[in-house]
Design an enzyme around this catalytic site. Structure first.
Site, PDB file in Angstrom:
ATOM      1  N   HIS A  99       0.815  -1.222   0.000  1.00  0.00           N
ATOM      2  CA  HIS A  99       0.000   0.000   0.000  1.00  0.00           C
ATOM      3  C   HIS A  99       0.850   1.275   0.000  1.00  0.00           C
ATOM      4  O   HIS A  99       0.535   2.261   0.678  1.00  0.00           O
ATOM      5  CB  HIS A  99      -0.964  -0.013   1.185  1.00  0.00           C
ATOM      6  CG  HIS A  99      -1.943  -1.156   1.147  1.00  0.00           C
ATOM      7  ND1 HIS A  99      -2.370  -1.745  -0.015  1.00  0.00           N
ATOM      8  CD2 HIS A  99      -2.577  -1.839   2.146  1.00  0.00           C
ATOM      9  CE1 HIS A  99      -3.216  -2.725   0.260  1.00  0.00           C
ATOM     10  NE2 HIS A  99      -3.356  -2.815   1.556  1.00  0.00           N
ATOM     11  N   HIS A 168      -9.848   1.444   0.487  1.00  0.00           N
ATOM     12  CA  HIS A 168      -9.680   0.248   1.320  1.00  0.00           C
ATOM     13  C   HIS A 168     -10.801   0.105   2.353  1.00  0.00           C
ATOM     14  O   HIS A 168     -10.541  -0.177   3.522  1.00  0.00           O
ATOM     15  CB  HIS A 168      -8.303   0.293   1.991  1.00  0.00           C
ATOM     16  CG  HIS A 168      -7.724  -1.046   2.268  1.00  0.00           C
ATOM     17  ND1 HIS A 168      -8.257  -1.918   3.186  1.00  0.00           N
ATOM     18  CD2 HIS A 168      -6.658  -1.681   1.732  1.00  0.00           C
ATOM     19  CE1 HIS A 168      -7.530  -3.008   3.220  1.00  0.00           C
ATOM     20  NE2 HIS A 168      -6.556  -2.909   2.340  1.00  0.00           N
ATOM     21  N   GLU A 286     -11.183  -4.236  -3.336  1.00  0.00           N
ATOM     22  CA  GLU A 286     -10.292  -3.134  -3.716  1.00  0.00           C
ATOM     23  C   GLU A 286     -10.055  -3.190  -5.219  1.00  0.00           C
ATOM     24  O   GLU A 286      -9.299  -4.036  -5.692  1.00  0.00           O
ATOM     25  CB  GLU A 286      -8.960  -3.261  -2.978  1.00  0.00           C
ATOM     26  CG  GLU A 286      -9.083  -3.380  -1.488  1.00  0.00           C
ATOM     27  CD  GLU A 286      -7.862  -4.083  -0.885  1.00  0.00           C
ATOM     28  OE1 GLU A 286      -6.730  -3.700  -1.213  1.00  0.00           O
ATOM     29  OE2 GLU A 286      -8.057  -5.028  -0.112  1.00  0.00           O
TER      30      GLU A 286
HETATM   31  C1  BGC Z   1      -4.024  -6.741   1.721  1.00  0.00           C
HETATM   32  C2  BGC Z   1      -3.874  -7.574   2.973  1.00  0.00           C
HETATM   33  C3  BGC Z   1      -3.528  -6.669   4.114  1.00  0.00           C
HETATM   34  C4  BGC Z   1      -4.597  -5.612   4.250  1.00  0.00           C
HETATM   35  C5  BGC Z   1      -4.288  -4.587   5.310  1.00  0.00           C
HETATM   36  C6  BGC Z   1      -5.122  -5.779   1.963  1.00  0.00           C
HETATM   37  O1  BGC Z   1      -5.312  -4.988   0.832  1.00  0.00           O
HETATM   38  O2  BGC Z   1      -4.270  -7.517   0.581  1.00  0.00           O
HETATM   39  O3  BGC Z   1      -2.869  -8.557   2.794  1.00  0.00           O
HETATM   40  O4  BGC Z   1      -3.426  -7.416   5.326  1.00  0.00           O
HETATM   41  O5  BGC Z   1      -4.752  -4.939   3.041  1.00  0.00           O
HETATM   42  O6  BGC Z   1      -3.081  -3.965   5.061  1.00  0.00           O
END
Ligand code: BGC
Length: 321
Positions: A99, A168, A286
């Site tokens: 991210h 998210h 997402e």
């Molecule tokens: C990811 C996960 C992660 C979560 C929080 C998601 O988009 O795919 O692996 O634990 O975000 O960061």
């Protein structure tokens, strides 16, 4: 109708449509803080996880409701090569970047309020988290009288760069309880198998005959989903249904993929109104490019050329059935 209240040292904007559905968004991380929708009996519930204070969002390891960038999902080895130059990024998920590293999710955006929309803008400096280019970024939320929550992204960089923006939010259409009881349809014939660090392996694999086949709406059942589904072009890509409340959420996007994350890795915590959030108590859809695309020329391109305009849009429509 739009109203503005204080959210600690940030502003929180609430948009209510003519049906009484509402969303709240804050300039902290251009975050979606609540989505209140009716069930089939007319009762309103907040269908996303979140917090009541900016302090909790600033410690938000789950990225609840946040805008995510510069690169949503993972970049293997926290580096990539572009134009013959290697760029080293912030590693925040073992050796990999997740991210965006420090990312944009905790930054203060500037808010521009409309009648039924709020546009958040941010100037992210050249080299932020190691990404090239000074990025002028905008995230706009709007709510229509058709109960459509639209999130539009636009961006321009002054150098060639890579970019993959998403939202998210963690949805639970009953407001609480195991999300595995929800039903889901995803318009994907293929998904991306991943390694132990959730980095995509060789190439997309067919969903046929696997637990990743959501081509017919069905109970989610398992909580292990943290995978990218390859979409069929524009149009509706996913439909989430919660039988008890009758709430339905249909997702439409122009992005080529959607990450389904059933929050299996989320630790138990308290959220809005003291509610306890447990693993698999919500899910994320997402919309995005493929994970690790900066290192994968075989995947749809994530390159944004200097001066070119990045643009994408995802709509979450709420109904009852
Ligand atoms: C990811 C996960 C992660 C979560 C929080 C998601 O988009 O795919 O692996 O634990 O975000 O960061």
């Amino acid at each position: 109708m739009l109203s503005k209240t204080a959210f600690g040292e940030y502003d929180l904007f609430t948009i209510i449509n003519k049906n009484g559905m509402s969303i709240s968004v804050t300039q902290l991380g251009a975050t979606l803080q609540s989505v209140r929708v009716f069930d089939r009996k007319g009762a309103l519930s907040d269908v996303i996880l979140g917090y009541d204070s900016p302090e909790e969002y600033l410690k938000n390891d789950g990225y609840f409701g946040a805008s995510v960038g510069r690169y949503a999902n993972r970049i293997k080895g926290a580096c990539f090569t572009l134009g013959g130059k290697e760029y080293k990024l912030t590693a925040n998920d073992g050796k990999n970047t997740l991210h965006g590293g420090e990312g944009i999710s905790f930054k203060r955006f500037t808010a521009h309020a409309g009648d039924n929309s709020v546009r958040f803008t941010l100037c992210d400096p050249d080299g932020a988290d190691g990404f090239p280019g000074r990025l002028e970024l905008a995230v706009e939320y709007s709510l229509s009288d058709d109960n459509e929550l639209a999130i539009s992204y636009s961006a321009v960089s002054d150098k060639d760069t890579v970019l993959n923006l998403t939202n998210h939010s963690y949805f639970n259409l009953r407001g609480h309880g195991a999300v595995t009881e929800h039903e889901l349809w995803i318009n994907a014939d293929e998904y991306l198998p991943v390694d132990a660090e959730l980095i995509p392996l060789a190439s997309p694999a067919p969903v046929e005959g696997t637990a990743f086949d959501f081509r017919e709406q069905r109970r989610i059942e398992h909580s292990f989903y943290d995978h990218c589904f390859v979409l069929h072009g524009d149009g509706a890509c996913a439909r989430l249904y919660e039988p008890e409340s009758g709430r339905v959420m249909t997702v439409t996007t122009d992005m080529p993929a959607v990450q389904l994350y059933t929050a299996g890795a989320m630790t138990e915590r308290r959220g809005k109104g003291g509610a306890v959030y447990s693993p698999a108590g919500a899910l994320c859809l997402e919309t995005q490019l493929f994970p690790d695309s900066p290192n994968r020329p075989d995947f749809p391109s994530c390159i944004l050329k200097a001066g070119e305009c990045y643009s994408s849009r995802t709509v979450f429509k709420f109904e009852t059935d």
